[in-house]
Structures are given as C-alpha cells and as structure tokens.
Design a protein around this motif. Structure first.
Motif, short mmCIF file in Angstrom:
data_model
loop_
_atom_site.label_atom_id
_atom_site.label_comp_id
_atom_site.label_asym_id
_atom_site.label_seq_id
_atom_site.Cartn_x
_atom_site.Cartn_y
_atom_site.Cartn_z
N GLU A 1 0.83 -1.20 0.00
CA GLU A 1 0.00 0.00 0.00
C GLU A 1 0.87 1.25 0.00
N LEU A 2 1.94 1.25 0.79
CA LEU A 2 2.84 2.40 0.81
C LEU A 2 3.51 2.58 -0.54
N ALA A 3 3.94 1.50 -1.15
CA ALA A 3 4.59 1.61 -2.47
C ALA A 3 3.62 2.18 -3.50
N GLU A 4 2.37 1.77 -3.45
CA GLU A 4 1.38 2.31 -4.39
C GLU A 4 1.13 3.79 -4.11
N ALA A 5 1.01 4.15 -2.85
CA ALA A 5 0.80 5.55 -2.49
C ALA A 5 1.98 6.41 -2.93
N PHE A 6 3.18 5.89 -2.76
CA PHE A 6 4.39 6.60 -3.17
C PHE A 6 4.38 6.83 -4.67
N ALA A 7 3.96 5.82 -5.42
CA ALA A 7 3.87 5.96 -6.88
C ALA A 7 2.85 7.03 -7.25
N TRP A 8 1.71 7.03 -6.59
CA TRP A 8 0.69 8.05 -6.87
C TRP A 8 1.19 9.44 -6.51
N ALA A 9 1.83 9.56 -5.37
CA ALA A 9 2.29 10.88 -4.91
C ALA A 9 3.38 11.45 -5.82
N ASN A 10 4.11 10.58 -6.49
CA ASN A 10 5.22 11.04 -7.31
C ASN A 10 4.96 11.06 -8.80
N ASN A 11 3.88 10.42 -9.26
CA ASN A 11 3.64 10.35 -10.69
C ASN A 11 2.18 10.05 -11.00
N ASP A 12 1.27 10.85 -10.46
CA ASP A 12 -0.15 10.56 -10.65
C ASP A 12 -0.61 10.67 -12.09
N GLU A 13 0.02 11.52 -12.89
CA GLU A 13 -0.39 11.66 -14.29
C GLU A 13 -0.22 10.36 -15.06
N ALA A 14 0.87 9.67 -14.83
CA ALA A 14 1.10 8.40 -15.51
C ALA A 14 0.06 7.36 -15.10
N LEU A 15 -0.29 7.34 -13.82
CA LEU A 15 -1.27 6.37 -13.35
C LEU A 15 -2.67 6.69 -13.88
N PHE A 16 -3.00 7.98 -13.98
CA PHE A 16 -4.27 8.37 -14.59
C PHE A 16 -4.27 7.93 -16.06
N GLY A 17 -3.13 8.10 -16.72
CA GLY A 17 -3.01 7.72 -18.12
C GLY A 17 -3.24 6.23 -18.35
N GLU A 18 -2.96 5.43 -17.33
CA GLU A 18 -3.20 4.00 -17.42
C GLU A 18 -4.67 3.66 -17.15
N GLY A 19 -5.45 4.68 -16.82
CA GLY A 19 -6.86 4.47 -16.55
C GLY A 19 -7.17 4.02 -15.13
N ARG A 20 -6.23 4.20 -14.24
CA ARG A 20 -6.46 3.81 -12.84
C ARG A 20 -7.37 4.80 -12.16
N ARG A 21 -8.17 4.30 -11.27
CA ARG A 21 -9.05 5.14 -10.46
C ARG A 21 -8.28 5.72 -9.29
N LEU A 22 -8.77 6.84 -8.79
CA LEU A 22 -8.15 7.43 -7.60
C LEU A 22 -8.21 6.45 -6.44
N PRO A 23 -7.14 6.34 -5.71
CA PRO A 23 -7.11 5.42 -4.57
C PRO A 23 -8.03 5.88 -3.45
N THR A 24 -8.43 4.93 -2.65
CA THR A 24 -9.26 5.20 -1.47
C THR A 24 -8.63 4.51 -0.27
N GLY A 25 -9.23 4.69 0.88
CA GLY A 25 -8.78 4.00 2.09
C GLY A 25 -7.39 4.41 2.53
N ARG A 26 -6.64 3.42 2.98
CA ARG A 26 -5.31 3.70 3.53
C ARG A 26 -4.37 4.29 2.49
N ILE A 27 -4.51 3.89 1.25
CA ILE A 27 -3.64 4.43 0.21
C ILE A 27 -3.87 5.92 0.06
N ALA A 28 -5.13 6.34 0.09
CA ALA A 28 -5.44 7.77 0.00
C ALA A 28 -4.88 8.53 1.20
N VAL A 29 -4.97 7.94 2.37
CA VAL A 29 -4.42 8.57 3.58
C VAL A 29 -2.90 8.72 3.44
#
Length: 74
Positions: A32-60
């Motif tokens: 979960e931390l690794a995924e959150a770190f990826a989102w915090a550092n490169n959210d545009e790429a993850l949006f480009g992959e069609g991923r939904r915004l994280p929820t729960g602990r990852i969002a925190v």
C-alpha cells in the motif's frame, strides 16, 4: 503485517521520523505504501493507465506524503 521504520525507509528513502511514525500508524502494508508513493510522485502516468483514484489507507498515505513534500518545498 505491520511495517517498521526500516520498511518505510526502504520504500521512501530517508524520511523524517514524524512521517515514518505517521505512516506506520496507518496500519498500511508495504504494498500500500509503495502504491501511495507511486501516486504521490507520478499521478499523471497512473491516470493515463486508466487507474481510479485510490481510497482508504492508500489515499491517507498519499495525503501524508504530499503534505511532507509541501513542507519541504517551503
């Protein structure tokens, strides 16, 4: 499995003790931390992959990591 400070530092690199404690307090896993770190550092790429915004602990975790980056930018 609950993370310890070494687990957090292995993912984030050198980090403030307060941030490490806050991350551990979320009860998040290393994955979960690794995924959150990826989102915090490169959210545009993850949006480009069609991923939904994280929820729960990852969002925190994203909020914690983003707040820490904002403080460092000041």
């Amino acid at each position: 499995m609950t993370m310890i400070s070494g687990d957090v530092i292995a993912i984030l690199g050198p980090a403030d003790e307060t941030l490490v404690a806050e991350v551990i307090a979320t009860g998040a896993t290393q994955a979960e931390l690794a995924e959150a770190f990826a989102w915090a550092n490169n959210d545009e790429a993850l949006f480009g992959e069609g991923r939904r915004l994280p929820t729960g602990r990852i969002a925190v975790l994203i909020d914690l990591l983003s707040a820490d980056e904002e403080e460092q930018d000041k």
